[in-house]
Design a protein around this motif. Structure first.
Motif, PDB file in Angstrom:
ATOM      1  N   ALA A   1       0.982  -1.122  -0.116  1.00 41.58           N
ATOM      2  CA  ALA A   1      -0.045   0.034   0.040  1.00 41.58           C
ATOM      3  C   ALA A   1       1.075   1.375  -0.102  1.00 41.58           C
ATOM      4  O   ALA A   1       0.549   2.293  -0.679  1.00 41.58           O
ATOM      5  CB  ALA A   1      -0.909   0.102   1.125  1.00 41.58           C
ATOM      6  N   GLN A   2       1.932   1.315   0.693  1.00 42.63           N
ATOM      7  CA  GLN A   2       2.794   2.307   0.813  1.00 42.63           C
ATOM      8  C   GLN A   2       3.563   2.802  -0.595  1.00 42.63           C
ATOM      9  O   GLN A   2       3.596   3.710  -1.031  1.00 42.63           O
ATOM     10  CB  GLN A   2       3.785   2.152   1.962  1.00 42.63           C
ATOM     11  N   ALA A   3       3.975   1.356  -0.952  1.00 41.68           N
ATOM     12  CA  ALA A   3       4.712   1.647  -2.337  1.00 41.68           C
ATOM     13  C   ALA A   3       3.667   2.319  -3.286  1.00 41.68           C
ATOM     14  O   ALA A   3       4.287   3.036  -4.173  1.00 41.68           O
ATOM     15  CB  ALA A   3       5.208   0.301  -2.884  1.00 41.68           C
ATOM     16  N   VAL A   4       2.611   1.855  -3.561  1.00 36.02           N
ATOM     17  CA  VAL A   4       1.531   2.382  -4.388  1.00 36.02           C
ATOM     18  C   VAL A   4       1.237   3.878  -4.154  1.00 36.02           C
ATOM     19  O   VAL A   4       1.348   4.720  -5.095  1.00 36.02           O
ATOM     20  CB  VAL A   4       0.254   1.673  -4.496  1.00 36.02           C
ATOM     21  N   GLN A   5       1.034   4.232  -2.830  1.00 35.17           N
ATOM     22  CA  GLN A   5       0.672   5.490  -2.300  1.00 35.17           C
ATOM     23  C   GLN A   5       1.705   6.366  -2.804  1.00 35.17           C
ATOM     24  O   GLN A   5       1.661   7.514  -3.466  1.00 35.17           O
ATOM     25  CB  GLN A   5       0.476   5.512  -1.017  1.00 35.17           C
ATOM     26  N   ASN A   6       2.980   5.887  -2.504  1.00 33.61           N
ATOM     27  CA  ASN A   6       4.099   6.953  -2.954  1.00 33.61           C
ATOM     28  C   ASN A   6       4.557   6.929  -4.455  1.00 33.61           C
ATOM     29  O   ASN A   6       5.452   7.561  -4.714  1.00 33.61           O
ATOM     30  CB  ASN A   6       5.269   6.468  -2.069  1.00 33.61           C
ATOM     31  N   GLY A   7       4.185   5.866  -5.242  1.00 28.21           N
ATOM     32  CA  GLY A   7       4.273   5.875  -6.486  1.00 28.21           C
ATOM     33  C   GLY A   7       5.403   5.200  -6.859  1.00 28.21           C
ATOM     34  O   GLY A   7       6.224   5.358  -7.917  1.00 28.21           O
ATOM     35  N   THR A   8       6.124   4.513  -5.764  1.00 29.69           N
ATOM     36  CA  THR A   8       7.351   3.781  -5.986  1.00 29.69           C
ATOM     37  C   THR A   8       7.257   2.476  -7.064  1.00 29.69           C
ATOM     38  O   THR A   8       8.133   2.241  -7.896  1.00 29.69           O
ATOM     39  CB  THR A   8       7.833   3.067  -4.846  1.00 29.69           C
ATOM     40  N   VAL A   9       5.978   2.188  -7.235  1.00 27.19           N
ATOM     41  CA  VAL A   9       5.417   1.051  -8.254  1.00 27.19           C
ATOM     42  C   VAL A   9       4.285   1.474  -8.798  1.00 27.19           C
ATOM     43  O   VAL A   9       3.637   2.392  -8.388  1.00 27.19           O
ATOM     44  CB  VAL A   9       5.394  -0.240  -7.703  1.00 27.19           C
ATOM     45  N   ASP A  10       4.000   1.019  -9.908  1.00 26.22           N
ATOM     46  CA  ASP A  10       2.896   1.515 -10.796  1.00 26.22           C
ATOM     47  C   ASP A  10       1.757   0.835 -10.448  1.00 26.22           C
ATOM     48  O   ASP A  10       0.598   1.467 -10.533  1.00 26.22           O
ATOM     49  CB  ASP A  10       2.994   1.074 -12.372  1.00 26.22           C
TER      50      ASP A  10
ATOM     51  N   LEU B   1      -5.883   0.100   6.875  1.00 27.36           N
ATOM     52  CA  LEU B   1      -4.809   1.002   6.836  1.00 27.36           C
ATOM     53  C   LEU B   1      -5.257   2.453   6.612  1.00 27.36           C
ATOM     54  O   LEU B   1      -4.724   3.491   7.176  1.00 27.36           O
ATOM     55  CB  LEU B   1      -3.895   0.629   5.722  1.00 27.36           C
ATOM     56  N   ILE B   2      -6.434   2.285   5.630  1.00 23.86           N
ATOM     57  CA  ILE B   2      -6.899   3.718   5.655  1.00 23.86           C
ATOM     58  C   ILE B   2      -7.685   4.318   6.861  1.00 23.86           C
ATOM     59  O   ILE B   2      -7.437   5.625   7.188  1.00 23.86           O
ATOM     60  CB  ILE B   2      -8.056   3.785   4.196  1.00 23.86           C
ATOM     61  N   ALA B   3      -8.422   3.692   7.429  1.00 22.68           N
ATOM     62  CA  ALA B   3      -9.016   3.735   8.359  1.00 22.68           C
ATOM     63  C   ALA B   3      -8.281   4.478   9.710  1.00 22.68           C
ATOM     64  O   ALA B   3      -8.421   5.548  10.704  1.00 22.68           O
ATOM     65  CB  ALA B   3      -9.959   2.737   9.152  1.00 22.68           C
ATOM     66  N   LYS B   4      -7.040   3.861   9.681  1.00 25.05           N
ATOM     67  CA  LYS B   4      -5.910   4.176  10.689  1.00 25.05           C
ATOM     68  C   LYS B   4      -5.202   5.519  10.409  1.00 25.05           C
ATOM     69  O   LYS B   4      -4.608   6.029  11.043  1.00 25.05           O
ATOM     70  CB  LYS B   4      -5.015   2.885  10.882  1.00 25.05           C
ATOM     71  N   GLY B   5      -5.288   5.971   9.025  1.00 16.79           N
ATOM     72  CA  GLY B   5      -4.570   6.839   8.614  1.00 16.79           C
ATOM     73  C   GLY B   5      -3.274   6.680   8.222  1.00 16.79           C
ATOM     74  O   GLY B   5      -2.423   7.711   7.945  1.00 16.79           O
ATOM     75  N   THR B   6      -2.862   5.271   8.108  1.00 13.48           N
ATOM     76  CA  THR B   6      -1.363   4.855   7.846  1.00 13.48           C
ATOM     77  C   THR B   6      -1.277   5.059   6.217  1.00 13.48           C
ATOM     78  O   THR B   6      -0.344   5.458   5.630  1.00 13.48           O
ATOM     79  CB  THR B   6      -1.279   3.362   8.152  1.00 13.48           C
ATOM     80  N   VAL B   7      -2.434   4.979   5.503  1.00 13.46           N
ATOM     81  CA  VAL B   7      -2.624   5.172   4.149  1.00 13.46           C
ATOM     82  C   VAL B   7      -3.523   6.462   3.795  1.00 13.46           C
ATOM     83  O   VAL B   7      -4.580   6.417   4.243  1.00 13.46           O
ATOM     84  CB  VAL B   7      -2.733   3.735   3.449  1.00 13.46           C
ATOM     85  N   ASP B   8      -3.321   7.089   2.627  1.00 13.54           N
ATOM     86  CA  ASP B   8      -4.289   8.077   2.409  1.00 13.54           C
ATOM     87  C   ASP B   8      -4.999   7.593   1.167  1.00 13.54           C
ATOM     88  O   ASP B   8      -4.632   7.359   0.031  1.00 13.54           O
ATOM     89  CB  ASP B   8      -3.480   9.355   1.817  1.00 13.54           C
ATOM     90  N   GLY B   9      -6.097   7.036   1.466  1.00 12.74           N
ATOM     91  CA  GLY B   9      -7.223   6.686   0.368  1.00 12.74           C
ATOM     92  C   GLY B   9      -7.307   7.517  -0.795  1.00 12.74           C
ATOM     93  O   GLY B   9      -7.710   6.880  -1.931  1.00 12.74           O
ATOM     94  N   SER B  10      -7.323   8.790  -0.542  1.00 12.15           N
ATOM     95  CA  SER B  10      -7.517   9.760  -1.586  1.00 12.15           C
ATOM     96  C   SER B  10      -6.224   9.499  -2.845  1.00 12.15           C
ATOM     97  O   SER B  10      -6.287   9.830  -4.087  1.00 12.15           O
ATOM     98  CB  SER B  10      -7.524  11.108  -1.406  1.00 12.15           C
ATOM     99  N   LYS B  11      -5.069   8.734  -2.289  1.00  9.06           N
ATOM    100  CA  LYS B  11      -3.808   8.707  -3.317  1.00  9.06           C
ATOM    101  C   LYS B  11      -4.161   7.272  -4.047  1.00  9.06           C
ATOM    102  O   LYS B  11      -2.972   7.059  -4.497  1.00  9.06           O
ATOM    103  CB  LYS B  11      -2.761   8.750  -2.629  1.00  9.06           C
ATOM    104  N   ILE B  12      -4.947   6.368  -3.845  1.00  8.80           N
ATOM    105  CA  ILE B  12      -5.306   5.256  -4.206  1.00  8.80           C
ATOM    106  C   ILE B  12      -6.461   4.716  -4.862  1.00  8.80           C
ATOM    107  O   ILE B  12      -7.438   5.245  -4.531  1.00  8.80           O
ATOM    108  CB  ILE B  12      -4.838   4.174  -3.066  1.00  8.80           C
TER     109      ILE B  12
END
Length: 296
Positions: free
Chosen positions: A191-200, A212-223
């Protein structure tokens, strides 16, 4: 003198035979039911192992109190570690993904007993997703051809097997049709790799992404989700040789779990019985896509 020697030889042979007999009796048969003094429970590390161990500590206590016996929890550093522990009879009960179960049953005599009823679907199935950055030019799975793709652990069902299944359905062969393949080791890392654009793009379990989105660890708007596929729930698996009475009590401990806090920690609405028949698709696709060794 000759008679004495013969008598002594016969006595020696009789003692040796008796000793061998005692040795064979003391050794339990391979298929004999066994009841361990301590129930050894293994859990696959679908996220960071330290997080998983902390997450399942309340479950360990619940099982210990319900079964009235000591319970030890084991979390390996990767999926293969739990498979090997079960194959070497170091575990009695293990929480596998569908793919991990398929891999493990090639090495160990095991069978599934229960799985969780998913909070989102209300069934024993959950979603595997293929995701991409929300600002990506990718619209469909077929657009991933020639891109960098992240799987979780190679033995993950929703992070490896079913993303391959969806890629294959779109005409993309792994790894030939991809620029590069990355194994992140866990859903949270994917999830972090996708959010950060490290992978396509990447493959991930839907309910882990939601948490992860609910906890705020991942920004759902970026995925964004490109595709999803229903997967049979993670099976809790026991050794075939485990004492049947104890197995029945373990099943009832799952089915009788009512504490909403504990169920939430277990990512379950409730639990339901399953059998090997529930994992026929995972078995078939794992063999077709080369994620298990061919049956001999």
């Amino acid at each position: 003198m000759r008679k004495l020697v013969i008598l002594m030889l016969c006595t020696f042979l009789m003692v040796m035979a008796a000793g061998c007999g005692k040795s064979e009796v003391a050794k339990p048969a391979a298929n004999e039911n066994s009841k361990p003094a301590t129930l050894r429970v293994g859990v696959i590390p679908n996220q960071a192992p330290d997080k998983i161990k902390a997450q399942y500590e309340p479950f360990r206590k619940y099982l210990q109190e319900t079964l009235n016996m000591p319970v030890e929890l084991f979390v390996a550093t990767d999926y293969a570690g739990v498979v090997e522990a079960m194959a070497n009879d170091k575990l009695d009960l293990a929480y596998f993904g569908g793919l991990t179960y398929v891999q493990a049953k090639q090495k160990a005599k095991i069978h599934p007993i229960v799985t969780e009823v998913d909070q989102e679907t209300g069934t024993t199935e959950y979603y595997s997703l293929i995701i991409a950055p929300s600002n990506s030019e990718l619209k469909e799975v077929k657009d991933i051809k020639g891109k960098v793709f992240a799987f979780g652990d190679i033995s993950s069902t929703s992070g490896s097997l079913y993303p391959r299944f969806m890629l294959d359905k779109a005409g993309i062969k792994v790894p030939d049709d991809l620029k590069n393949v990355v194994y992140s080791g866990g859903h949270d890392a994917t999830a972090q790799a996708v959010q950060n654009g490290t992978v396509d793009a990447g493959g991930i379990e839907g309910r882990i992404l939601a948490k992860l989105i609910a906890k705020g660890t991942v920004d759902g708007s970026k995925i964004k989700v490109l595709e999803k596929h229903l997967v049979e729930g993670y099976p809790w698996v026991v050794r075939d040789a485990l004492d049947k009475d104890l197995e029945g009590k373990i099943v009832q401990a799952f089915l009788g779990m009512k504490d909403p806090v504990l169920l939430d920690l277990m990512r379950a609405k409730a639990f339901a019985k399953v059998s090997a028949e529930n994992y026929v698709e995972a078995d078939r696709e794992a063999h077709r896509l080369g994620l298990v060794n061919p049956k001999k």
